[in-house]
Motif scaffolding. Structure first.
Motif, PDB file in Angstrom:
ATOM      1  N   VAL A 221       0.849  -1.180   0.000  1.00 42.65           N
ATOM      2  CA  VAL A 221       0.000   0.000   0.000  1.00 42.65           C
ATOM      3  C   VAL A 221       0.890   1.237   0.000  1.00 42.65           C
ATOM      4  CG1 VAL A 221      -1.528   1.390   1.452  1.00 42.65           C
ATOM      5  CG2 VAL A 221      -2.035  -1.023   1.072  1.00 42.65           C
ATOM      6  N   HIS A 222       0.645   2.135  -0.943  1.00 42.35           N
ATOM      7  CA  HIS A 222       1.321   3.433  -1.005  1.00 42.35           C
ATOM      8  C   HIS A 222       0.261   4.496  -0.770  1.00 42.35           C
ATOM      9  CE1 HIS A 222       5.079   2.060  -3.503  1.00 42.35           C
ATOM     10  NE2 HIS A 222       4.797   1.252  -2.491  1.00 42.35           N
ATOM     11  N   SER A 223       0.308   5.130   0.384  1.00 40.85           N
ATOM     12  CA  SER A 223      -0.749   6.046   0.808  1.00 40.85           C
ATOM     13  C   SER A 223      -0.243   7.481   0.787  1.00 40.85           C
ATOM     14  CB  SER A 223      -1.214   5.675   2.225  1.00 40.85           C
ATOM     15  OG  SER A 223      -2.050   6.676   2.758  1.00 40.85           O
ATOM     16  N   TRP A 224      -0.813   8.280  -0.105  1.00 43.15           N
ATOM     17  CA  TRP A 224      -0.436   9.686  -0.200  1.00 43.15           C
ATOM     18  C   TRP A 224      -1.689  10.543  -0.166  1.00 43.15           C
ATOM     19  CZ3 TRP A 224       4.263  11.311   0.598  1.00 43.15           C
ATOM     20  CH2 TRP A 224       5.335  10.436   0.368  1.00 43.15           C
ATOM     21  N   VAL A 225      -1.758  11.456   0.782  1.00 48.00           N
ATOM     22  CA  VAL A 225      -2.963  12.265   0.939  1.00 48.00           C
ATOM     23  C   VAL A 225      -3.000  13.459   0.001  1.00 48.00           C
ATOM     24  CG1 VAL A 225      -3.324  11.534   3.319  1.00 48.00           C
ATOM     25  CG2 VAL A 225      -1.988  13.604   2.867  1.00 48.00           C
ATOM     26  N   PHE A 226      -1.957  13.646  -0.838  1.00 47.35           N
ATOM     27  CA  PHE A 226      -2.036  14.688  -1.857  1.00 47.35           C
ATOM     28  C   PHE A 226      -2.871  14.232  -3.055  1.00 47.35           C
ATOM     29  CE2 PHE A 226       2.408  12.961  -2.745  1.00 47.35           C
ATOM     30  CZ  PHE A 226       2.050  12.199  -3.845  1.00 47.35           C
ATOM     31  N   ASN A 227      -3.466  13.042  -2.979  1.00 50.75           N
ATOM     32  CA  ASN A 227      -4.275  12.496  -4.068  1.00 50.75           C
ATOM     33  C   ASN A 227      -5.693  13.068  -4.103  1.00 50.75           C
ATOM     34  OD1 ASN A 227      -5.417  11.326  -1.822  1.00 50.75           O
ATOM     35  ND2 ASN A 227      -5.352   9.235  -2.594  1.00 50.75           N
ATOM     36  N   GLY A 228      -5.946  14.099  -3.340  1.00 47.93           N
ATOM     37  CA  GLY A 228      -7.273  14.685  -3.245  1.00 47.93           C
ATOM     38  C   GLY A 228      -7.857  14.555  -1.856  1.00 47.93           C
ATOM     39  N   THR A 229      -7.267  13.686  -1.039  1.00 49.37           N
ATOM     40  CA  THR A 229      -7.792  13.468   0.307  1.00 49.37           C
ATOM     41  C   THR A 229      -7.630  14.716   1.168  1.00 49.37           C
ATOM     42  OG1 THR A 229      -7.301  11.103   0.165  1.00 49.37           O
ATOM     43  CG2 THR A 229      -7.648  12.015   2.354  1.00 49.37           C
ATOM     44  N   ALA A 230      -6.401  15.194   1.301  1.00 45.88           N
ATOM     45  CA  ALA A 230      -6.171  16.373   2.140  1.00 45.88           C
ATOM     46  C   ALA A 230      -6.840  17.606   1.548  1.00 45.88           C
ATOM     47  CB  ALA A 230      -4.674  16.606   2.318  1.00 45.88           C
ATOM     48  N   GLN A 231      -6.862  17.696   0.225  1.00 46.37           N
ATOM     49  CA  GLN A 231      -7.485  18.857  -0.401  1.00 46.37           C
ATOM     50  C   GLN A 231      -8.990  18.881  -0.117  1.00 46.37           C
ATOM     51  OE1 GLN A 231      -5.375  16.695  -1.834  1.00 46.37           O
ATOM     52  NE2 GLN A 231      -4.198  17.604  -3.526  1.00 46.37           N
ATOM     53  N   ARG A 232      -9.634  17.730  -0.161  1.00 46.02           N
ATOM     54  CA  ARG A 232     -11.090  17.653  -0.007  1.00 46.02           C
ATOM     55  C   ARG A 232     -11.520  17.676   1.459  1.00 46.02           C
ATOM     56  NH1 ARG A 232     -15.816  15.497  -2.656  1.00 46.02           N
ATOM     57  NH2 ARG A 232     -14.642  15.330  -4.597  1.00 46.02           N
ATOM     58  N   TYR A 233     -10.787  16.955   2.317  1.00 49.00           N
ATOM     59  CA  TYR A 233     -11.249  16.742   3.689  1.00 49.00           C
ATOM     60  C   TYR A 233     -10.468  17.551   4.724  1.00 49.00           C
ATOM     61  CZ  TYR A 233     -13.422  12.839   1.280  1.00 49.00           C
ATOM     62  OH  TYR A 233     -14.135  12.076   0.395  1.00 49.00           O
ATOM     63  N   GLY A 234      -9.395  18.191   4.284  1.00 51.67           N
ATOM     64  CA  GLY A 234      -8.655  19.075   5.175  1.00 51.67           C
ATOM     65  C   GLY A 234      -7.538  18.367   5.932  1.00 51.67           C
ATOM     66  N   ARG A 235      -6.574  19.177   6.377  1.00 55.52           N
ATOM     67  CA  ARG A 235      -5.406  18.650   7.072  1.00 55.52           C
ATOM     68  C   ARG A 235      -5.788  17.836   8.298  1.00 55.52           C
ATOM     69  NH1 ARG A 235      -3.432  20.566  11.442  1.00 55.52           N
ATOM     70  NH2 ARG A 235      -4.364  22.623  11.199  1.00 55.52           N
ATOM     71  N   GLU A 236      -6.802  18.265   9.030  1.00 54.89           N
ATOM     72  CA  GLU A 236      -7.190  17.585  10.263  1.00 54.89           C
ATOM     73  C   GLU A 236      -8.422  16.713  10.085  1.00 54.89           C
ATOM     74  OE1 GLU A 236      -7.573  20.811  13.053  1.00 54.89           O
ATOM     75  OE2 GLU A 236      -5.443  20.691  13.589  1.00 54.89           O
ATOM     76  N   GLY A 237      -8.831  16.467   8.841  1.00 57.72           N
ATOM     77  CA  GLY A 237     -10.002  15.652   8.592  1.00 57.72           C
ATOM     78  C   GLY A 237      -9.780  14.201   8.975  1.00 57.72           C
ATOM     79  N   VAL A 238     -10.863  13.544   9.349  1.00 58.38           N
ATOM     80  CA  VAL A 238     -10.797  12.119   9.683  1.00 58.38           C
ATOM     81  C   VAL A 238     -10.219  11.330   8.510  1.00 58.38           C
ATOM     82  CG1 VAL A 238     -12.231  10.073  10.100  1.00 58.38           C
ATOM     83  CG2 VAL A 238     -12.658  12.176  11.379  1.00 58.38           C
TER      84      VAL A 238
END
Length: 419
Positions: A221-238
């Motif tokens: 598993v390669h997990s990168w939150v720059f894939n839209g996760t951090a952008q959509r849900y925020g730095r402190e998002g669940v």
């Protein structure tokens, strides 16, 4: 009675993707074992137990029938230096792609343009190369095994600007052949392949979740939150804190073996989405969430050292991903990962069973539902926000009582049923 806990298993491993402090991965052109030893001293001092190493494919195999003996010797020297410091070594073969740069041999490009997945001569060259690297390290006790290459699926489809397009059947045939080459070179080691998240999230990607979760000795598993996760849900998002855990649990839907090991092989804190002052909290939240999942082989952080500012043209985030500065100073994220490694050493690893499963469509043409913003992703994260510890299950297995029982699943939830 449904099980409430997993059987205790070996404590998860903690490591780093080794990015040399001097010369980045171009260090193979001016290999300095003393500089490598200094880097490895700093990594070992964090309390980590392994590294993932990246030979650069065209530096090691500049011609299809020339695998440079000196380069292979240098790789073995690096592995031996790691062993002296108590570090095990996983070796990626086909680099492939690193930090926005492609490294493909000249014998696959321009005037010699050939598909790296299907051309018979190219594939035979790859097989010889992977087998050679594996065989060179086969007798080293600290050699974990081979990873086929770094996210090589990015060459097979868009958004790559010049992809080597293949079918899913061709991708699987290629994976089976190159994995077999690694096993021939170093029998019995942990050999695996690793894709970036398009394999899980992109509908037209020929490398599939089933291949990731069923071929090779572990699921990467390669997990990168720059894939839209951090952008959509925020730095402190669940969702940002639990993205790696989500990918681990998503892989379990596709696995045939309910206890298949999952390796969180790449995860990092990309600025500015994760600012430097929040890297420590992100690191801790990500690792703790991931290790609340069962059967995690280990966590390997990207990366060991920052990229030197003297090197040009990297995306800005690549310069600051290290656990250590380019000068070897421990950063906040490095302190946290080292502390967690110490806390987990010898600790019983038996996460509670996840009894609630979100249903995932079997069709690989529906993978976008699992991506950030998709129905499966949002259902999973909604349950997490409500205090549930969900996993996932394929729609075709919802009626398979034996499969559900083997995983401890007692409740199945479809994405539309989550508020």
């Amino acid at each position: 009675m449904p099980r409430t806990t997993r059987e205790p298993s070996a404590a998860p491993r903690f490591g780093a993707n080794y990015t040399p402090s001097q010369g980045w991965f171009h260090h193979w052109l001016d290999f300095d074992i003393d500089a490598v030893r200094a880097d490895l001293d700093a990594i070992a001092a964090l309390g980590l137990d392994h590294i993932r190493v990246f030979p650069i494919w065209p530096y090691f195999q500049p011609n299809r029938t020339l695998i440079r003996p000196r380069a292979v010797e240098q790789l073995v020297a690096l592995a031996d230096a790691a062993a002296e410091r108590g570090l095990d070594v996983n070796v990626d073969g086909l680099q492939g792609h690193l930090s926005s740069f492609d490294f493909l041999p000249a014998w696959t490009q321009t005037w010699h343009r050939r598909n790296i997945f299907t051309d018979p001569d190219v594939v035979e060259g790859e097989i010889a190369y992977l087998r050679t690297l594996a065989a060179a390290l086969a007798d080293r006790p600290n050699f974990i095994g081979m990873t086929i290459g770094n996210e090589i699926n990015q060459f097979s489809a868009g958004p790559h600007p010049d992809p080597d397009r293949i079918t899913r059947e061709q991708a699987e045939q290629w994976l089976r052949r190159v994995l077999a080459a690694c096993e021939e070179g170093a029998p019995g080691r942990l050999h695996l392949h690793a894709e970036y998240d398009a394999a899980w999230y992109q509908d037209d990607q020929p490398f599939t979740p089933a291949q990731a979760a069923r071929l090779g000795g572990a699921t990467a598993v390669h997990s990168w939150v720059f894939n839209g996760t951090a952008q959509r849900y925020g730095r402190e998002g669940v969702a940002t804190a639990h993205h790696a855990a989500y990918m681990i649990e998503l892989s379990k839907a596709w696995a045939d073996d309910p206890r298949r090991p999952v390796w969180l092989q790449e995860v990092g804190a990309p600025a500015p989405l994760i600012p430097a002052e929040h890297a420590a909290s992100f690191t801790e939240a990500t690792v703790e969430a991931a290790l609340d999942c069962a059967d995690v082989w280990g966590v390997t952080w990207w990366c060991s050292h920052d990229v030197s500012r003297s090197l040009s043209d990297f995306p800005e985030l690549e310069y600051s991903l290290g656990l250590l500065t380019n000068e070897g100073k421990v950063k906040a994220g490095g302190e946290v990962l080292g502390r967690l490694a110490g806390e987990w050493r010898g600790r019983e690893y038996a996460p509670a069973v996840r009894t609630t499963a979100v249903v995932v469509d079997d069709s690989t043409a529906a993978r976008s539902a699992c991506a950030p913003g998709g129905a499966v992703f949002d259902a999973f994260m909604g349950l997490v926000a409500d205090g549930v510890r969900p996993t996932t299950v394929l729609a075709s297995r919802v009626g398979d009582s034996a499969h559900l029982a083997a995983r401890g699943v007692t409740e199945v939830v479809r994405p539309g049923e989550v508020g």
